[in-house]
Scaffold this motif. Structure first.
Motif, PDB file in Angstrom:
ATOM      1  N   LEU A 246     -36.079 107.836  66.859  1.00 44.65           N
ATOM      2  CA  LEU A 246     -34.919 108.004  66.499  1.00 44.65           C
ATOM      3  C   LEU A 246     -35.099 108.137  65.158  1.00 44.65           C
ATOM      4  O   LEU A 246     -34.247 107.450  64.697  1.00 44.65           O
ATOM      5  CB  LEU A 246     -34.190 108.434  67.443  1.00 44.65           C
ATOM      6  N   MET A 247     -35.009 109.232  64.272  1.00 51.51           N
ATOM      7  CA  MET A 247     -34.701 108.049  62.575  1.00 51.51           C
ATOM      8  C   MET A 247     -33.475 108.422  63.159  1.00 51.51           C
ATOM      9  O   MET A 247     -32.964 109.488  62.260  1.00 51.51           O
ATOM     10  CB  MET A 247     -35.727 109.155  61.943  1.00 51.51           C
ATOM     11  N   GLY A 248     -32.926 107.578  61.459  1.00 49.85           N
ATOM     12  CA  GLY A 248     -31.351 107.539  61.148  1.00 49.85           C
ATOM     13  C   GLY A 248     -30.759 107.040  61.763  1.00 49.85           C
ATOM     14  O   GLY A 248     -29.553 107.174  61.893  1.00 49.85           O
ATOM     15  N   VAL A 249     -30.846 106.922  62.909  1.00 50.58           N
ATOM     16  CA  VAL A 249     -29.405 105.903  64.018  1.00 50.58           C
ATOM     17  C   VAL A 249     -29.817 104.868  64.474  1.00 50.58           C
ATOM     18  O   VAL A 249     -30.667 104.478  64.554  1.00 50.58           O
ATOM     19  CB  VAL A 249     -29.659 107.383  64.765  1.00 50.58           C
ATOM     20  N   GLY A 250     -28.699 104.078  64.473  1.00 49.19           N
ATOM     21  CA  GLY A 250     -27.409 104.212  63.597  1.00 49.19           C
ATOM     22  C   GLY A 250     -26.804 104.230  63.862  1.00 49.19           C
ATOM     23  O   GLY A 250     -26.421 102.320  63.971  1.00 49.19           O
ATOM     24  N   THR A 251     -25.392 104.168  64.806  1.00 49.63           N
ATOM     25  CA  THR A 251     -24.490 103.446  65.510  1.00 49.63           C
ATOM     26  C   THR A 251     -24.426 102.534  66.220  1.00 49.63           C
ATOM     27  O   THR A 251     -25.190 102.927  67.638  1.00 49.63           O
ATOM     28  CB  THR A 251     -23.041 104.841  65.564  1.00 49.63           C
ATOM     29  N   PRO A 252     -23.798 101.438  67.136  1.00 56.35           N
ATOM     30  CA  PRO A 252     -24.354 101.040  68.424  1.00 56.35           C
ATOM     31  C   PRO A 252     -24.165 101.532  69.794  1.00 56.35           C
ATOM     32  O   PRO A 252     -24.463 101.372  70.164  1.00 56.35           O
ATOM     33  CB  PRO A 252     -23.244  99.526  67.979  1.00 56.35           C
ATOM     34  N   ASP A 253     -23.184 102.723  68.930  1.00 60.74           N
ATOM     35  CA  ASP A 253     -22.487 103.193  70.299  1.00 60.74           C
ATOM     36  C   ASP A 253     -24.397 104.869  70.560  1.00 60.74           C
ATOM     37  O   ASP A 253     -24.029 105.316  71.581  1.00 60.74           O
ATOM     38  CB  ASP A 253     -21.287 104.324  70.318  1.00 60.74           C
ATOM     39  N   ASP A 254     -24.655 105.506  69.333  1.00 63.48           N
ATOM     40  CA  ASP A 254     -25.714 106.465  69.857  1.00 63.48           C
ATOM     41  C   ASP A 254     -26.304 105.319  69.835  1.00 63.48           C
ATOM     42  O   ASP A 254     -27.790 106.626  70.848  1.00 63.48           O
ATOM     43  CB  ASP A 254     -25.543 106.550  68.163  1.00 63.48           C
ATOM     44  N   ILE A 255     -27.395 104.796  69.642  1.00 59.65           N
ATOM     45  CA  ILE A 255     -28.224 103.742  70.163  1.00 59.65           C
ATOM     46  C   ILE A 255     -28.068 103.664  71.789  1.00 59.65           C
ATOM     47  O   ILE A 255     -28.906 103.853  72.461  1.00 59.65           O
ATOM     48  CB  ILE A 255     -28.699 102.202  69.470  1.00 59.65           C
ATOM     49  N   LEU A 256     -26.653 102.754  72.265  1.00 60.97           N
ATOM     50  CA  LEU A 256     -26.676 103.172  73.342  1.00 60.97           C
ATOM     51  C   LEU A 256     -27.286 104.651  74.232  1.00 60.97           C
ATOM     52  O   LEU A 256     -28.005 103.936  74.824  1.00 60.97           O
ATOM     53  CB  LEU A 256     -25.547 102.401  74.109  1.00 60.97           C
TER      54      LEU A 256
END
Length: 375
Positions: A246-256
């Motif tokens: 997933l390109m350009g991501v991101g915040t820790p919450d986005d990753i989780l």
């Protein structure tokens, strides 16, 4: 070490996958976060530090490196690994995202895109073939197809046209890449925030039988729930035995949340950019070290962290460095931030292996929400 490029899924917990990519230059434990070394440098960090923090792979960018110092020059000097003193795998972005963001400085055709350098105004042409040629000159281990990324919101017609062009460019990139033992070219799923376009893109790229697949055109302004909906659609189509990036991501919450949808690889400038602007990521949440309340706070960012940046420098001292404009501020806070991201990824991998990923997400989120302990 393997002479081929392989991906092995070790285990899964729900849709979250614990895996391993093996290449001649090393193994990448997934889910993985790739520090961004846009111009051959992870900003404010020594490469030895990046490696010591646990990064298995970093990202370089075709657009920036082709402009300065030039791909041919890097090739003459031994390739990007030698040039930047990074012995492990490198993934290179195709340059498409940067070129598309130039707006009035570029012209898009079926052949490719012509644009003016933001550095000196010189004109360049970037085609699918030239993008792959540059990435081969850089000697990167994972190469991205050239694609067209549209900013959201966009009309269906705009998203469809860009998605279809990206598919045609993917075929040309695959031909240009050819057979490179131990290396991989990833296709990029496009389609904006439209599920039917994402399905068409993912299915067509799947038919190309590439070694890996990227998901592009997200985290560009759309709500998080829309991004997750697009991941649901896309990851349900992409092959189980290939890595998903997933390109350009991101915040820790986005990753989780994205890991829970089946994503294996991430990159983002956030930890380094935030570090240069005085924002620290910790297991207690974000800490804005510009705030005056830290001026006399003797506590470190995290006394239990294994990283010296988090453990050994007081918030008061970091606040002073930030306010004084000292370069050391960006160096120490970036060091802390990349350590936090790599520790988060290790926690994610351990939790998937223990089949307790949902519990891990809940625990991490609860600790982040204890704002009184952080900022």
């Amino acid at each position: 070490m393997s002479e081929t490029f392989t991906f092995k899924k070790i285990t899964e917990d729900g849709h979250a996958r614990r895996g391993e990519i093996t290449m001649p230059r090393g193994k990448v434990r997934t889910p993985a976060f790739m520090p961004v070394g846009t111009a051959g440098s992870v900003k404010a960090m020594y490469m030895e530090q990046v490696e010591e923090l646990g990064a298995d792979i970093i990202l370089g960018n075709t657009y920036h490196l082709m402009l300065r110092p030039g791909a041919e020059r890097i090739a003459r000097l031994g390739g990007l690994h030698v040039f930047a003193r990074w012995p492990k795998p490198i993934l290179t972005d195709s340059g498409g995202f940067q070129v598309m963001s130039l707006a009035g400085l570029r012209k898009l055709t079926e052949k490719g895109v012509t644009f003016q350098s933001h550095i000196d105004g010189a004109r360049y042409e970037l085609t699918p073939e030239r993008s792959i040629e540059i990435q081969c000159l850089l000697d990167s281990d994972i190469q991205m197809q050239l694609d067209q990324c549209v900013a959201l919101p966009a009309s269906f017609k705009e998203m469809e046209k860009a998605m279809e062009l990206s598919l045609r460019w993917a075929e040309r990139c695959k031909t240009a890449f050819g057979n490179q033992p131990g290396k991989a070219m990833f296709g990029i799923v496009q389609g904006g925030d439209n599920a039917s376009l994402r399905e068409r893109s993912a299915n067509a790229l799947k038919d190309l039988d590439l070694k890996g697949y990227s998901i592009g055109g997200l985290a560009v302004g759309e709500p998080q729930n829309v991004m997750m909906d697009m991941l649901d659609v896309t990851c349900s189509i992409l092959p189980e035995d290939k890595p998903r990036y997933l390109m350009g991501v991101g915040t820790p919450d986005d990753i989780l949340k994205s890991v829970a949808h089946g994503v294996d690889m991430f990159d983002c400038v956030m930890p380094t950019r935030a570090g240069r602007h005085g924002l620290a990521f910790t297991r207690f949440g974000k800490i804005n070290l510009r705030n005056a309340k830290h001026a006399e706070d003797p506590r470190p960012l995290d006394p239990q962290s294994p990283c010296p940046a988090a453990r050994d420098y007081s918030r008061a001292y970091l606040h002073h460095l930030v306010k004084a404009g000292e370069p050391l501020a960006g160096m120490v806070i970036t060091w802390n931030n990349l350590a936090f991201y790599q520790q988060l990824m290790q926690g994610i991998r351990d939790a998937i292996e223990a089949h307790r990923y949902a519990d891990f997400v809940a625990e991490v989120t609860e600790e982040w929400n204890r704002g009184d302990r952080a900022d």
